[in-house]
Design a protein around this motif. Sequence first.
Motif, PDB file in Angstrom:
ATOM      1  N   LYS A  94       0.822  -1.215   0.000  1.00  0.00           N
ATOM      2  CA  LYS A  94       0.000   0.000   0.000  1.00  0.00           C
ATOM      3  C   LYS A  94       0.851   1.258   0.000  1.00  0.00           C
ATOM      4  CE  LYS A  94      -4.000   2.191   0.511  1.00  0.00           C
ATOM      5  NZ  LYS A  94      -5.050   2.172  -0.522  1.00  0.00           N
ATOM      6  N   THR A  95       1.977   1.239   0.687  1.00  0.00           N
ATOM      7  CA  THR A  95       2.856   2.409   0.778  1.00  0.00           C
ATOM      8  C   THR A  95       3.931   2.423  -0.306  1.00  0.00           C
ATOM      9  OG1 THR A  95       4.147   1.189   2.451  1.00  0.00           O
ATOM     10  CG2 THR A  95       2.517   2.763   3.257  1.00  0.00           C
ATOM     11  N   ASN A  96       3.797   1.500  -1.285  1.00  0.00           N
ATOM     12  CA  ASN A  96       4.708   1.469  -2.434  1.00  0.00           C
ATOM     13  C   ASN A  96       6.165   1.290  -2.009  1.00  0.00           C
ATOM     14  OD1 ASN A  96       5.184   1.529  -5.244  1.00  0.00           O
ATOM     15  ND2 ASN A  96       5.769   3.688  -5.163  1.00  0.00           N
ATOM     16  N   LEU A  97       6.401   0.411  -1.050  1.00  0.00           N
ATOM     17  CA  LEU A  97       7.763   0.183  -0.566  1.00  0.00           C
ATOM     18  C   LEU A  97       8.382  -1.095  -1.132  1.00  0.00           C
ATOM     19  CD1 LEU A  97       7.395   1.274   3.166  1.00  0.00           C
ATOM     20  CD2 LEU A  97       8.706   2.431   1.377  1.00  0.00           C
ATOM     21  N   ILE A  98       7.565  -1.953  -1.767  1.00  0.00           N
ATOM     22  CA  ILE A  98       8.104  -3.145  -2.414  1.00  0.00           C
ATOM     23  C   ILE A  98       7.582  -3.231  -3.837  1.00  0.00           C
ATOM     24  CG2 ILE A  98       8.528  -4.481  -0.321  1.00  0.00           C
ATOM     25  CD1 ILE A  98       5.873  -5.874  -0.677  1.00  0.00           C
ATOM     26  N   GLN A  99       8.299  -3.949  -4.676  1.00  0.00           N
ATOM     27  CA  GLN A  99       7.959  -4.016  -6.101  1.00  0.00           C
ATOM     28  C   GLN A  99       7.382  -5.379  -6.466  1.00  0.00           C
ATOM     29  OE1 GLN A  99      11.640  -4.940  -8.747  1.00  0.00           O
ATOM     30  NE2 GLN A  99      12.442  -3.599  -7.107  1.00  0.00           N
ATOM     31  N   TYR A 255       8.817 -23.755  26.127  1.00  0.00           N
ATOM     32  CA  TYR A 255       8.012 -22.934  25.222  1.00  0.00           C
ATOM     33  C   TYR A 255       6.639 -23.579  25.048  1.00  0.00           C
ATOM     34  CZ  TYR A 255       6.364 -20.826  20.839  1.00  0.00           C
ATOM     35  OH  TYR A 255       5.613 -20.187  19.881  1.00  0.00           O
ATOM     36  N   PHE A 256       5.601 -22.764  24.999  1.00  0.00           N
ATOM     37  CA  PHE A 256       4.268 -23.314  24.749  1.00  0.00           C
ATOM     38  C   PHE A 256       3.391 -22.310  24.000  1.00  0.00           C
ATOM     39  CE2 PHE A 256       3.822 -21.218  28.880  1.00  0.00           C
ATOM     40  CZ  PHE A 256       2.619 -20.531  28.754  1.00  0.00           C
ATOM     41  N   ILE A 257       2.379 -22.857  23.354  1.00  0.00           N
ATOM     42  CA  ILE A 257       1.329 -22.043  22.727  1.00  0.00           C
ATOM     43  C   ILE A 257       0.199 -21.941  23.743  1.00  0.00           C
ATOM     44  CG2 ILE A 257      -0.354 -21.917  20.859  1.00  0.00           C
ATOM     45  CD1 ILE A 257       1.649 -23.658  19.228  1.00  0.00           C
ATOM     46  N   PRO A 258      -0.144 -20.744  24.209  1.00  0.00           N
ATOM     47  CA  PRO A 258      -1.178 -20.588  25.249  1.00  0.00           C
ATOM     48  C   PRO A 258      -2.513 -21.223  24.859  1.00  0.00           C
ATOM     49  CG  PRO A 258       0.038 -18.551  24.981  1.00  0.00           C
ATOM     50  CD  PRO A 258       0.471 -19.446  23.857  1.00  0.00           C
ATOM     51  N   LYS A 259      -3.222 -21.690  25.856  1.00  0.00           N
ATOM     52  CA  LYS A 259      -4.493 -22.367  25.615  1.00  0.00           C
ATOM     53  C   LYS A 259      -5.522 -21.442  24.970  1.00  0.00           C
ATOM     54  CE  LYS A 259      -6.281 -21.446  30.298  1.00  0.00           C
ATOM     55  NZ  LYS A 259      -6.764 -22.063  31.557  1.00  0.00           N
ATOM     56  N   GLU A 260      -5.377 -20.128  25.178  1.00  0.00           N
ATOM     57  CA  GLU A 260      -6.322 -19.176  24.588  1.00  0.00           C
ATOM     58  C   GLU A 260      -6.033 -18.908  23.107  1.00  0.00           C
ATOM     59  OE1 GLU A 260      -5.397 -17.831  28.875  1.00  0.00           O
ATOM     60  OE2 GLU A 260      -4.252 -18.414  27.078  1.00  0.00           O
ATOM     61  N   GLY A 261      -4.877 -19.379  22.636  1.00  0.00           N
ATOM     62  CA  GLY A 261      -4.508 -19.163  21.240  1.00  0.00           C
ATOM     63  C   GLY A 261      -3.259 -18.328  21.091  1.00  0.00           C
ATOM     64  N   GLY A 262      -2.573 -18.497  19.971  1.00  0.00           N
ATOM     65  CA  GLY A 262      -1.356 -17.744  19.695  1.00  0.00           C
ATOM     66  C   GLY A 262      -1.274 -17.404  18.218  1.00  0.00           C
ATOM     67  N   GLU A 263      -0.109 -16.934  17.814  1.00  0.00           N
ATOM     68  CA  GLU A 263       0.067 -16.456  16.443  1.00  0.00           C
ATOM     69  C   GLU A 263       0.708 -17.506  15.543  1.00  0.00           C
ATOM     70  OE1 GLU A 263       1.970 -12.607  14.100  1.00  0.00           O
ATOM     71  OE2 GLU A 263       3.037 -13.442  15.819  1.00  0.00           O
ATOM     72  N   LEU A 264       0.136 -17.678  14.372  1.00  0.00           N
ATOM     73  CA  LEU A 264       0.744 -18.400  13.272  1.00  0.00           C
ATOM     74  C   LEU A 264       1.213 -17.341  12.275  1.00  0.00           C
ATOM     75  CD1 LEU A 264       1.257 -21.127  11.741  1.00  0.00           C
ATOM     76  CD2 LEU A 264      -0.976 -20.776  10.671  1.00  0.00           C
ATOM     77  N   TRP A 265       2.460 -17.404  11.882  1.00  0.00           N
ATOM     78  CA  TRP A 265       2.973 -16.373  10.978  1.00  0.00           C
ATOM     79  C   TRP A 265       3.804 -16.984   9.857  1.00  0.00           C
ATOM     80  CZ3 TRP A 265       8.093 -17.056  10.964  1.00  0.00           C
ATOM     81  CH2 TRP A 265       8.731 -17.472  12.147  1.00  0.00           C
ATOM     82  N   VAL A 266       3.932 -16.230   8.791  1.00  0.00           N
ATOM     83  CA  VAL A 266       4.823 -16.553   7.677  1.00  0.00           C
ATOM     84  C   VAL A 266       5.716 -15.344   7.435  1.00  0.00           C
ATOM     85  CG1 VAL A 266       4.997 -17.099   5.224  1.00  0.00           C
ATOM     86  CG2 VAL A 266       3.135 -18.073   6.582  1.00  0.00           C
ATOM     87  N   ASP A 267       7.019 -15.557   7.445  1.00  0.00           N
ATOM     88  CA  ASP A 267       7.934 -14.504   7.023  1.00  0.00           C
ATOM     89  C   ASP A 267       8.215 -14.687   5.543  1.00  0.00           C
ATOM     90  OD1 ASP A 267       8.132 -13.235   9.448  1.00  0.00           O
ATOM     91  OD2 ASP A 267       9.930 -14.296  10.082  1.00  0.00           O
ATOM     92  N   ALA A 268       8.217 -13.583   4.819  1.00  0.00           N
ATOM     93  CA  ALA A 268       8.323 -13.642   3.364  1.00  0.00           C
ATOM     94  C   ALA A 268       9.595 -12.964   2.876  1.00  0.00           C
ATOM     95  CB  ALA A 268       7.103 -12.969   2.730  1.00  0.00           C
ATOM     96  N   MET A 269       9.928 -13.227   1.624  1.00  0.00           N
ATOM     97  CA  MET A 269      11.001 -12.502   0.945  1.00  0.00           C
ATOM     98  C   MET A 269      10.359 -11.523  -0.035  1.00  0.00           C
ATOM     99  SD  MET A 269      13.735 -15.590   0.162  1.00  0.00           S
ATOM    100  CE  MET A 269      12.494 -16.770  -0.412  1.00  0.00           C
ATOM    101  N   ALA A 270      10.839 -10.288  -0.030  1.00  0.00           N
ATOM    102  CA  ALA A 270      10.323  -9.267  -0.934  1.00  0.00           C
ATOM    103  C   ALA A 270      11.461  -8.360  -1.374  1.00  0.00           C
ATOM    104  CB  ALA A 270       9.226  -8.456  -0.238  1.00  0.00           C
ATOM    105  N   ILE A 271      11.236  -7.639  -2.463  1.00  0.00           N
ATOM    106  CA  ILE A 271      12.257  -6.755  -3.024  1.00  0.00           C
ATOM    107  C   ILE A 271      11.787  -5.303  -2.897  1.00  0.00           C
ATOM    108  CG2 ILE A 271      13.590  -6.159  -5.080  1.00  0.00           C
ATOM    109  CD1 ILE A 271      13.135  -8.995  -6.094  1.00  0.00           C
ATOM    110  N   PRO A 272      12.528  -4.463  -2.178  1.00  0.00           N
ATOM    111  CA  PRO A 272      12.137  -3.054  -2.050  1.00  0.00           C
ATOM    112  C   PRO A 272      11.978  -2.379  -3.418  1.00  0.00           C
ATOM    113  CG  PRO A 272      13.840  -3.587  -0.457  1.00  0.00           C
ATOM    114  CD  PRO A 272      13.713  -4.780  -1.368  1.00  0.00           C
ATOM    115  N   VAL A 273      11.143  -1.367  -3.467  1.00  0.00           N
ATOM    116  CA  VAL A 273      10.747  -0.749  -4.732  1.00  0.00           C
ATOM    117  C   VAL A 273      11.931  -0.190  -5.511  1.00  0.00           C
ATOM    118  CG1 VAL A 273      10.229   1.490  -3.650  1.00  0.00           C
ATOM    119  CG2 VAL A 273       9.086   0.829  -5.796  1.00  0.00           C
ATOM    120  N   ASN A 274      12.938   0.338  -4.825  1.00  0.00           N
ATOM    121  CA  ASN A 274      14.104   0.903  -5.501  1.00  0.00           C
ATOM    122  C   ASN A 274      15.372   0.121  -5.187  1.00  0.00           C
ATOM    123  OD1 ASN A 274      12.683   3.115  -6.707  1.00  0.00           O
ATOM    124  ND2 ASN A 274      12.659   4.129  -4.718  1.00  0.00           N
TER     125      ASN A 274
END
Length: 357
Positions: A94-99, A255-274
């Motif tokens: 949205k902020t035009n920081l990746i291409q 380490y544990f995932i709390p019973k109330e829930g936790g975060e599932l995430w994906v880290d990605a590779m991207a190329i900055p706009v310039n």
Amino acid sequence: MKLRRAVWLMLCLIGLVLASGTVFAQSAKKLFLFNWSQYMDPAIIKAFEKKYDVEVVRSFYDSNPQLFAKLRSGGASQYDVIFPSNYYVPRLIKTNLIQPLNHDEIPNLDNLKSRFRDPPYDPQDRYSVPYQWGTTGIAYNADDLANVPKSWSILFDRGVNPDNPFALIPDGQVTVAAACAYLGIGWRCKGEKSWKKAAQLLIKTKTRSNFNGFVSGTPILQQLARGNADAGMTFNGDYMFYKKRNPEAFSDIEYFIPKEGGELWVDAMAIPVNAPHPKLAHKFINFILKAKVGAQLSNWNAYATPNEISQPMLKKSLQKPPITPTQNQMKRLRFTPSLKGENLHMFQQLWTDIKSR
């Protein structure tokens, strides 16, 4: 005439020297990476440098907000490949920081598992490619905090943890989501009403004498190992990474995932706009997606890979908790939602208020 000809020849020679110097400078390329710390096997970097006859220069950040701020202050023209988490990708678009990516230059995209293709945060993989995935939960000293529930209450309930020092992550969305989960609202909480309830809890939490502040996932593990903290929010792969390398210091840390829930995430590779070297950046992304490289990466940093072809080459320890969640654990995990427009503005104001109290 002879003098003029000699001067002309000399000028031509100087031009050739300068031109050859320019060609040499252009060929001596570097690839600039901006990544999380302890997130790339140095041997992979050396292999890429050797294959493409380049130098890889690495810089590091410890939170998505830090990455975003750096890109907005000029980093979008300084780095070739960055590694944002899934919920920050739409904000970078949205902020035009990746291409946009050229998929013709990334044939190894076909190696990805189908569930990591065409994600909701980046339809058709137009701007990003999955790198690693994991969970955000709690690491704690099981000796000092014996018999506590596997719950966010370790951080948010004075009755459960009245004295032992603890920390929260400085990423506002993740910390607010944890507070929402504890309150029963759910990890993917949105809107002013839910956020204000979480903010009240976080402001109250900050006043406790055993609150150690906002500490990123990797530094909190180091504090746990030194005995300066007994609980904090962190990431499953970082936990395994340090536990394997310093088993004595981490003998009582779990380490544990709390019973109330936790975060599932994906880290990605991207190329900055310039990005200074976008074609080389595409080569690097494709290199990481090779089957052997994908397995090597995960085996080194202890995170799960989105690469289907890499699976048979993974260590057994990566194919079970805490790295690969069970089906029951997966039911408690949620992606952190991407925010935009008025919602993003409202949240940023709220988070600023939380930190300033």
